[in-house]
Motif scaffolding. Structure first.
Motif, PDB file in Angstrom:
ATOM      1  N   ILE A  10      -7.593 -11.122  -7.890  1.00  0.00           N
ATOM      2  CA  ILE A  10      -6.957  -9.829  -8.150  1.00  0.00           C
ATOM      3  C   ILE A  10      -7.901  -8.750  -7.668  1.00  0.00           C
ATOM      4  N   LYS A  11      -7.363  -7.823  -6.889  1.00  0.00           N
ATOM      5  CA  LYS A  11      -8.178  -6.706  -6.408  1.00  0.00           C
ATOM      6  C   LYS A  11      -7.454  -5.409  -6.740  1.00  0.00           C
ATOM      7  N   ASP A  12      -8.130  -4.527  -7.418  1.00  0.00           N
ATOM      8  CA  ASP A  12      -7.553  -3.259  -7.833  1.00  0.00           C
ATOM      9  C   ASP A  12      -7.678  -2.238  -6.697  1.00  0.00           C
ATOM     10  N   LEU A  13      -6.619  -1.515  -6.454  1.00  0.00           N
ATOM     11  CA  LEU A  13      -6.614  -0.514  -5.382  1.00  0.00           C
ATOM     12  C   LEU A  13      -7.758   0.480  -5.540  1.00  0.00           C
ATOM     13  N   SER A  14      -8.055   0.868  -6.775  1.00  0.00           N
ATOM     14  CA  SER A  14      -9.117   1.858  -7.005  1.00  0.00           C
ATOM     15  C   SER A  14     -10.499   1.318  -6.645  1.00  0.00           C
ATOM     16  N   ALA A  15     -10.638  -0.001  -6.530  1.00  0.00           N
ATOM     17  CA  ALA A  15     -11.919  -0.604  -6.144  1.00  0.00           C
ATOM     18  C   ALA A  15     -12.086  -0.695  -4.632  1.00  0.00           C
ATOM     19  N   CYS A  16     -11.052  -0.334  -3.896  1.00  0.00           N
ATOM     20  CA  CYS A  16     -11.092  -0.402  -2.428  1.00  0.00           C
ATOM     21  C   CYS A  16     -11.581   0.927  -1.858  1.00  0.00           C
ATOM     22  N   GLU A  17     -12.462   0.851  -0.879  1.00  0.00           N
ATOM     23  CA  GLU A  17     -12.996   2.052  -0.247  1.00  0.00           C
ATOM     24  C   GLU A  17     -11.895   2.806   0.493  1.00  0.00           C
ATOM     25  N   LEU A  18     -11.823   4.103   0.272  1.00  0.00           N
ATOM     26  CA  LEU A  18     -10.879   4.968   0.980  1.00  0.00           C
ATOM     27  C   LEU A  18     -11.528   5.437   2.271  1.00  0.00           C
ATOM     28  N   PHE A  19     -10.807   5.305   3.388  1.00  0.00           N
ATOM     29  CA  PHE A  19     -11.328   5.804   4.663  1.00  0.00           C
ATOM     30  C   PHE A  19     -10.192   6.314   5.519  1.00  0.00           C
ATOM     31  N   LEU A  20     -10.532   7.099   6.527  1.00  0.00           N
ATOM     32  CA  LEU A  20      -9.554   7.624   7.462  1.00  0.00           C
ATOM     33  C   LEU A  20      -9.425   6.615   8.599  1.00  0.00           C
ATOM     34  N   THR A  25      -4.317   7.943   9.056  1.00  0.00           N
ATOM     35  CA  THR A  25      -3.770   7.755   7.721  1.00  0.00           C
ATOM     36  C   THR A  25      -4.941   7.486   6.780  1.00  0.00           C
ATOM     37  N   HIS A  26      -4.758   7.797   5.506  1.00  0.00           N
ATOM     38  CA  HIS A  26      -5.757   7.496   4.484  1.00  0.00           C
ATOM     39  C   HIS A  26      -5.511   6.058   4.062  1.00  0.00           C
ATOM     40  N   LEU A  27      -6.502   5.208   4.222  1.00  0.00           N
ATOM     41  CA  LEU A  27      -6.294   3.772   4.072  1.00  0.00           C
ATOM     42  C   LEU A  27      -7.258   3.146   3.074  1.00  0.00           C
ATOM     43  N   ARG A  28      -6.751   2.148   2.355  1.00  0.00           N
ATOM     44  CA  ARG A  28      -7.553   1.291   1.491  1.00  0.00           C
ATOM     45  C   ARG A  28      -7.148  -0.146   1.819  1.00  0.00           C
ATOM     46  N   GLU A  29      -8.103  -0.924   2.243  1.00  0.00           N
ATOM     47  CA  GLU A  29      -7.811  -2.306   2.622  1.00  0.00           C
ATOM     48  C   GLU A  29      -7.892  -3.207   1.387  1.00  0.00           C
ATOM     49  N   LEU A  30      -6.775  -3.823   1.029  1.00  0.00           N
ATOM     50  CA  LEU A  30      -6.707  -4.683  -0.149  1.00  0.00           C
ATOM     51  C   LEU A  30      -7.115  -6.120   0.155  1.00  0.00           C
ATOM     52  N   LEU A  31      -6.563  -6.685   1.203  1.00  0.00           N
ATOM     53  CA  LEU A  31      -6.839  -8.072   1.565  1.00  0.00           C
ATOM     54  C   LEU A  31      -7.064  -8.194   3.064  1.00  0.00           C
ATOM     55  N   LEU A  44      -3.598  -6.865   4.341  1.00  0.00           N
ATOM     56  CA  LEU A  44      -2.761  -6.005   3.518  1.00  0.00           C
ATOM     57  C   LEU A  44      -3.548  -4.747   3.194  1.00  0.00           C
ATOM     58  N   ALA A  45      -2.962  -3.596   3.499  1.00  0.00           N
ATOM     59  CA  ALA A  45      -3.624  -2.315   3.236  1.00  0.00           C
ATOM     60  C   ALA A  45      -2.642  -1.353   2.585  1.00  0.00           C
ATOM     61  N   HIS A  46      -3.187  -0.376   1.870  1.00  0.00           N
ATOM     62  CA  HIS A  46      -2.403   0.705   1.268  1.00  0.00           C
ATOM     63  C   HIS A  46      -2.696   1.961   2.081  1.00  0.00           C
ATOM     64  N   ALA A  47      -1.640   2.587   2.587  1.00  0.00           N
ATOM     65  CA  ALA A  47      -1.799   3.768   3.439  1.00  0.00           C
ATOM     66  C   ALA A  47      -1.120   4.983   2.805  1.00  0.00           C
ATOM     67  N   VAL A  48      -1.658   6.157   3.123  1.00  0.00           N
ATOM     68  CA  VAL A  48      -1.082   7.415   2.654  1.00  0.00           C
ATOM     69  C   VAL A  48      -1.082   8.404   3.811  1.00  0.00           C
TER      70      VAL A  48
END
Length: 126
Positions: A10-20, A25-31, A44-48
Motif C-alpha cells: 500500500i502506498k499513500d499518495l501523500s507519501a509520493c514526491e510531487l514534481f512537475l 502536469t503536477h505528478l505523483r508516481e504511485l507505482l 501508475l501516477a496521479h496527475a493534476v
C-alpha cells in the motif's frame, strides 16, 4: 502462503514526491516497476492540471490510459477533442499526440496508467 513473505503493498499518495512532469502536469508516481519490488509491467501516477491550464503537447511510444477523478476538461488526442469528467477512462494509443486542458474552476485530477511502464526516453514533448 508463506508466513515470512509479505504480499500486501500500500502506498499513500501523500507519501509520493510531487514534481512537475515533462508535459507540465503536477505528478505523483504511485507505482513503477523500476522503483518498487513489485511484479508489474505498468506504471501508475496521479496527475493534476490546474484550473485554466493546459498540459504540453506530447506523445508516448506506449499506450496510456487516463482515469478522471475530479474536475472537468477537454482531452485532445491527434485531431480529436472531447469533454471529459469524473468517472471516465480515456485510452491514448501509442504515438498519439495528446494534451489535456482544464476548463473548470477546480483541479483536474486523474490517474495515468502507462503500459509498459513510463520511461523518459519513450516520451516526446512537442
Amino acid at each position: 502462503m508463506f508466513p515470512w513473505r509479505k504480499v500486501m503493498f500500500i502506498k499513500d499518495l501523500s507519501a509520493c514526491e510531487l514534481f512537475l512532469a515533462g508535459d507540465e502536469t503536477h505528478l505523483r508516481e504511485l507505482l513503477h516497476p523500476d522503483k518498487t519490488d513489485l511484479k508489474i509491467n505498468y506504471s501508475l501516477a496521479h496527475a493534476v492540471v490546474k484550473p485554466g491550464q493546459t498540459s504540453l503537447r506530447h506523445r508516448l511510444r506506449t499506450s496510456e490510459v487516463y482515469y478522471i477523478l475530479e474536475g472537468e476538461g477537454c482531452m485532445h488526442i491527434d485531431d480529436e477533442t472531447a469533454p471529459v469528467g469524473p468517472g471516465q477512462a480515456i485510452y491514448i494509443p501509442p504515438h498519439a499526440l495528446q494534451y489535456m486542458h482544464n476548463s473548470g474552476s477546480v483541479d483536474l485530477s486523474f490517474l495515468c496508467i502507462v503500459d509498459p511502464a513510463w520511461r523518459q526516453e519513450d516520451e516526446e514533448i512537442l
